[in-house]
Design a protein around this motif. Structure first.
Motif, PDB file in Angstrom:
ATOM      1  N   GLY A  39     -96.420  22.030 -70.405  1.00 31.97           N
ATOM      2  CA  GLY A  39     -95.372  21.147 -69.834  1.00 31.97           C
ATOM      3  C   GLY A  39     -95.698  20.175 -68.870  1.00 31.97           C
ATOM      4  O   GLY A  39     -95.240  18.988 -69.009  1.00 31.97           O
ATOM      5  N   LYS A  40     -96.551  20.691 -68.014  1.00 34.89           N
ATOM      6  CA  LYS A  40     -97.151  19.712 -66.961  1.00 34.89           C
ATOM      7  C   LYS A  40     -98.030  18.694 -67.501  1.00 34.89           C
ATOM      8  O   LYS A  40     -97.866  17.271 -67.432  1.00 34.89           O
ATOM      9  CB  LYS A  40     -97.977  20.173 -65.907  1.00 34.89           C
ATOM     10  N   TYR A  41     -98.764  18.959 -68.553  1.00 35.63           N
ATOM     11  CA  TYR A  41     -99.593  17.983 -69.276  1.00 35.63           C
ATOM     12  C   TYR A  41     -98.818  17.009 -70.246  1.00 35.63           C
ATOM     13  O   TYR A  41     -99.004  15.782 -69.821  1.00 35.63           O
ATOM     14  CB  TYR A  41    -100.721  18.721 -70.277  1.00 35.63           C
ATOM     15  N   TYR A  42     -97.792  17.261 -70.907  1.00 32.93           N
ATOM     16  CA  TYR A  42     -96.850  16.519 -71.433  1.00 32.93           C
ATOM     17  C   TYR A  42     -95.956  15.649 -70.364  1.00 32.93           C
ATOM     18  O   TYR A  42     -95.956  14.468 -70.615  1.00 32.93           O
ATOM     19  CB  TYR A  42     -96.081  17.061 -72.349  1.00 32.93           C
ATOM     20  N   PHE A  43     -95.726  16.315 -69.266  1.00 28.13           N
ATOM     21  CA  PHE A  43     -94.884  15.388 -68.326  1.00 28.13           C
ATOM     22  C   PHE A  43     -95.486  14.512 -67.605  1.00 28.13           C
ATOM     23  O   PHE A  43     -95.075  13.394 -67.405  1.00 28.13           O
ATOM     24  CB  PHE A  43     -94.209  16.735 -67.129  1.00 28.13           C
ATOM     25  N   CYS A  44     -96.732  14.687 -67.150  1.00 26.88           N
ATOM     26  CA  CYS A  44     -97.720  13.758 -66.572  1.00 26.88           C
ATOM     27  C   CYS A  44     -98.421  12.982 -67.250  1.00 26.88           C
ATOM     28  O   CYS A  44     -99.239  12.100 -66.652  1.00 26.88           O
ATOM     29  CB  CYS A  44     -98.366  14.634 -65.413  1.00 26.88           C
ATOM     30  N   GLU A  54     -89.567  14.326 -71.986  1.00 31.49           N
ATOM     31  CA  GLU A  54     -88.926  15.252 -72.829  1.00 31.49           C
ATOM     32  C   GLU A  54     -89.679  16.242 -73.390  1.00 31.49           C
ATOM     33  O   GLU A  54     -88.788  17.343 -73.084  1.00 31.49           O
ATOM     34  CB  GLU A  54     -88.046  14.394 -73.856  1.00 31.49           C
ATOM     35  N   GLU A  55     -90.662  16.273 -73.969  1.00 36.05           N
ATOM     36  CA  GLU A  55     -91.454  17.161 -74.535  1.00 36.05           C
ATOM     37  C   GLU A  55     -91.964  18.162 -73.203  1.00 36.05           C
ATOM     38  O   GLU A  55     -91.873  19.453 -73.610  1.00 36.05           O
ATOM     39  CB  GLU A  55     -92.575  16.770 -75.181  1.00 36.05           C
ATOM     40  N   GLY A  56     -92.411  17.485 -72.342  1.00 38.07           N
ATOM     41  CA  GLY A  56     -92.838  18.495 -70.904  1.00 38.07           C
ATOM     42  C   GLY A  56     -91.686  19.447 -70.723  1.00 38.07           C
ATOM     43  O   GLY A  56     -91.872  20.573 -70.233  1.00 38.07           O
ATOM     44  N   ILE A  57     -90.445  18.880 -70.501  1.00 34.27           N
ATOM     45  CA  ILE A  57     -89.436  19.684 -70.009  1.00 34.27           C
ATOM     46  C   ILE A  57     -88.822  20.706 -70.953  1.00 34.27           C
ATOM     47  O   ILE A  57     -88.701  21.958 -70.661  1.00 34.27           O
ATOM     48  CB  ILE A  57     -88.016  18.884 -70.161  1.00 34.27           C
ATOM     49  N   LYS A  58     -89.051  20.435 -72.355  1.00 29.86           N
ATOM     50  CA  LYS A  58     -88.838  21.450 -73.480  1.00 29.86           C
ATOM     51  C   LYS A  58     -90.164  22.813 -73.044  1.00 29.86           C
ATOM     52  O   LYS A  58     -89.580  23.969 -73.068  1.00 29.86           O
ATOM     53  CB  LYS A  58     -89.202  21.100 -74.789  1.00 29.86           C
ATOM     54  N   TRP A  59     -91.162  22.404 -72.633  1.00 25.65           N
ATOM     55  CA  TRP A  59     -92.260  23.572 -72.530  1.00 25.65           C
ATOM     56  C   TRP A  59     -91.937  23.993 -71.113  1.00 25.65           C
ATOM     57  O   TRP A  59     -91.967  25.420 -71.091  1.00 25.65           O
ATOM     58  CB  TRP A  59     -93.627  22.797 -72.360  1.00 25.65           C
ATOM     59  N   CYS A  78     -86.338  18.949 -61.068  1.00 21.73           N
ATOM     60  CA  CYS A  78     -85.898  17.636 -62.023  1.00 21.73           C
ATOM     61  C   CYS A  78     -84.581  17.559 -61.948  1.00 21.73           C
ATOM     62  O   CYS A  78     -84.148  16.279 -62.075  1.00 21.73           O
ATOM     63  CB  CYS A  78     -86.617  18.101 -63.365  1.00 21.73           C
ATOM     64  N   TYR A  79     -83.938  18.397 -62.182  1.00 19.61           N
ATOM     65  CA  TYR A  79     -82.247  18.397 -62.204  1.00 19.61           C
ATOM     66  C   TYR A  79     -81.550  17.775 -61.064  1.00 19.61           C
ATOM     67  O   TYR A  79     -80.748  16.925 -60.977  1.00 19.61           O
ATOM     68  CB  TYR A  79     -81.462  19.639 -62.746  1.00 19.61           C
ATOM     69  N   MET A  80     -82.422  18.117 -60.096  1.00 20.40           N
ATOM     70  CA  MET A  80     -81.879  17.728 -58.662  1.00 20.40           C
ATOM     71  C   MET A  80     -81.874  16.348 -58.545  1.00 20.40           C
ATOM     72  O   MET A  80     -80.876  15.810 -57.865  1.00 20.40           O
ATOM     73  CB  MET A  80     -82.691  18.542 -57.574  1.00 20.40           C
ATOM     74  N   VAL A  81     -82.909  15.754 -58.866  1.00 19.55           N
ATOM     75  CA  VAL A  81     -83.109  14.110 -58.861  1.00 19.55           C
ATOM     76  C   VAL A  81     -83.229  13.445 -59.874  1.00 19.55           C
ATOM     77  O   VAL A  81     -82.871  12.190 -60.159  1.00 19.55           O
ATOM     78  CB  VAL A  81     -84.395  13.880 -58.061  1.00 19.55           C
ATOM     79  N   GLY A  82     -82.905  14.097 -61.024  1.00 23.62           N
ATOM     80  CA  GLY A  82     -82.777  13.290 -62.515  1.00 23.62           C
ATOM     81  C   GLY A  82     -83.911  12.885 -63.120  1.00 23.62           C
ATOM     82  O   GLY A  82     -84.198  11.672 -63.460  1.00 23.62           O
ATOM     83  N   VAL A  85     -84.476  14.413 -67.042  1.00 21.36           N
ATOM     84  CA  VAL A  85     -83.390  15.110 -67.377  1.00 21.36           C
ATOM     85  C   VAL A  85     -82.161  14.355 -66.579  1.00 21.36           C
ATOM     86  O   VAL A  85     -82.495  13.511 -65.853  1.00 21.36           O
ATOM     87  CB  VAL A  85     -83.187  16.501 -67.257  1.00 21.36           C
ATOM     88  N   GLU A  86     -81.005  14.328 -67.163  1.00 25.07           N
ATOM     89  CA  GLU A  86     -79.926  13.856 -66.407  1.00 25.07           C
ATOM     90  C   GLU A  86     -79.640  14.916 -64.982  1.00 25.07           C
ATOM     91  O   GLU A  86     -79.583  15.971 -65.232  1.00 25.07           O
ATOM     92  CB  GLU A  86     -78.691  13.865 -67.231  1.00 25.07           C
ATOM     93  N   LYS A  87     -79.250  14.007 -64.024  1.00 27.61           N
ATOM     94  CA  LYS A  87     -79.089  14.825 -62.650  1.00 27.61           C
ATOM     95  C   LYS A  87     -78.011  15.441 -62.894  1.00 27.61           C
ATOM     96  O   LYS A  87     -76.838  15.142 -63.418  1.00 27.61           O
ATOM     97  CB  LYS A  87     -78.860  13.774 -61.741  1.00 27.61           C
ATOM     98  N   ASP A  88     -78.113  16.794 -62.666  1.00 26.16           N
ATOM     99  CA  ASP A  88     -76.813  17.894 -62.574  1.00 26.16           C
ATOM    100  C   ASP A  88     -77.292  18.913 -61.668  1.00 26.16           C
ATOM    101  O   ASP A  88     -78.123  19.713 -61.696  1.00 26.16           O
ATOM    102  CB  ASP A  88     -77.096  18.503 -64.176  1.00 26.16           C
TER     103      ASP A  88
END
Length: 169
Positions: A39-44, A54-59, A78-82, A85-88
Motif C-alpha cells: 500500500g505504501k509503495y503504491y501510495f508513495c 487510490e490503489e494504495g488506499i485499497k491495500w 488520510c481520512y482526517m486530512v483528505g 480519500v475524501e475527508k471524513d
C-alpha cells in the motif's frame, strides 16, 4: 558475488526476483505487514510503481482489515486530512480508534485531536491524550494539550502529575 537476503523472511533472494515480487508473494500469503508495505509503495510511488493513492488506499484497507495497527492509523490520518480519500471525520475516528486499540500509540493523539477539534468531546479527547502520554509518546502538541487541559480544569492536578511522571518513566 554477494548474496541478497530478504529483510522480511530472511531467505535468500531468488535470482531475478525483485523486492516488489517478494513482497507480493508475502501479501498473497496473507502477511498483513507486506500488504501494508505494498500500500505504501503504491501510495508513495516507490519500487518502480507509479504513484496511485487510490490503489494504495485499497491495500491499506486490506491490511487494516487484517488488524494491522499501522495501516489503520495511516487510513485514519488520510481520512482526517483528505489525502487519497475524501475527508471524513467519522471514518478517520473509526480507523484511528482501531489503530489505537491495536497498539498504535500515535493514533491516541490523533483521536484526541479529532474529538477535541471536530466533535467537542473534551473529556474523551483528554483521556486519549493521557493514554498517549502514559504509553511514552513525547510530542510537543500532546504536552501543550495536556497543560491546557489542566489549566482549563479538564484534567485534575493528580491526573496531570501522574501522567507526566509515568511518561518520564
Amino acid at each position: 558475488m554477494t548474496v541478497s537476503i530478504c529483510p522480511f523472511c530472511r531467505s535468500k533472494a531468488v535470482e531475478g526476483r525483485t523486492l516488489l515480487e517478494q513482497e507480493m508473494k508475502l501479501a498473497k500469503a496473507g502477511n498483513h505487514h507486506a500488504i501494508q508495505r505494498i500500500g505504501k509503495y503504491y501510495f508513495c510511488g516507490e519500487l518502480g510503481l507509479n504513484q496511485d493513492k487510490e490503489e494504495g488506499i485499497k491495500w491499506f484497507r486490506r491490511a487494516a482489515e487484517a488488524d494491522n495497527s499501522g495501516a489503520s492509523g495511516f487510513l485514519g490520518a488520510c481520512y482526517m486530512v483528505g489525502d487519497g480519500v475524501e475527508k471524513d471525520v467519522d471514518m478517520a475516528l473509526e480507523y484511528l480508534r482501531r489503530g489505537a486499540k491495536l497498539g498504535s500509540v500515535i493514533a491516541f493523539i490523533l483521536v484526541g485531536r479529532l474529538l477535541l477539534e471536530e466533535k467537542g468531546a473534551i473529556e474523551e479527547a483528554y483521556l486519549n491524550f493521557r493514554k498517549a502520554a502514559l504509553c511514552g509518546v513525547n510530542d510537543n502538541f500532546l504536552f501543550i494539550a495536556l497543560r491546557e487541559g489542566y489549566k482549563n480544569g479538564y484534567i485534575t492536578k493528580e491526573e496531570y502529575a501522574l501522567t507526566l511522571r509515568e511518561n518520564q518513566k
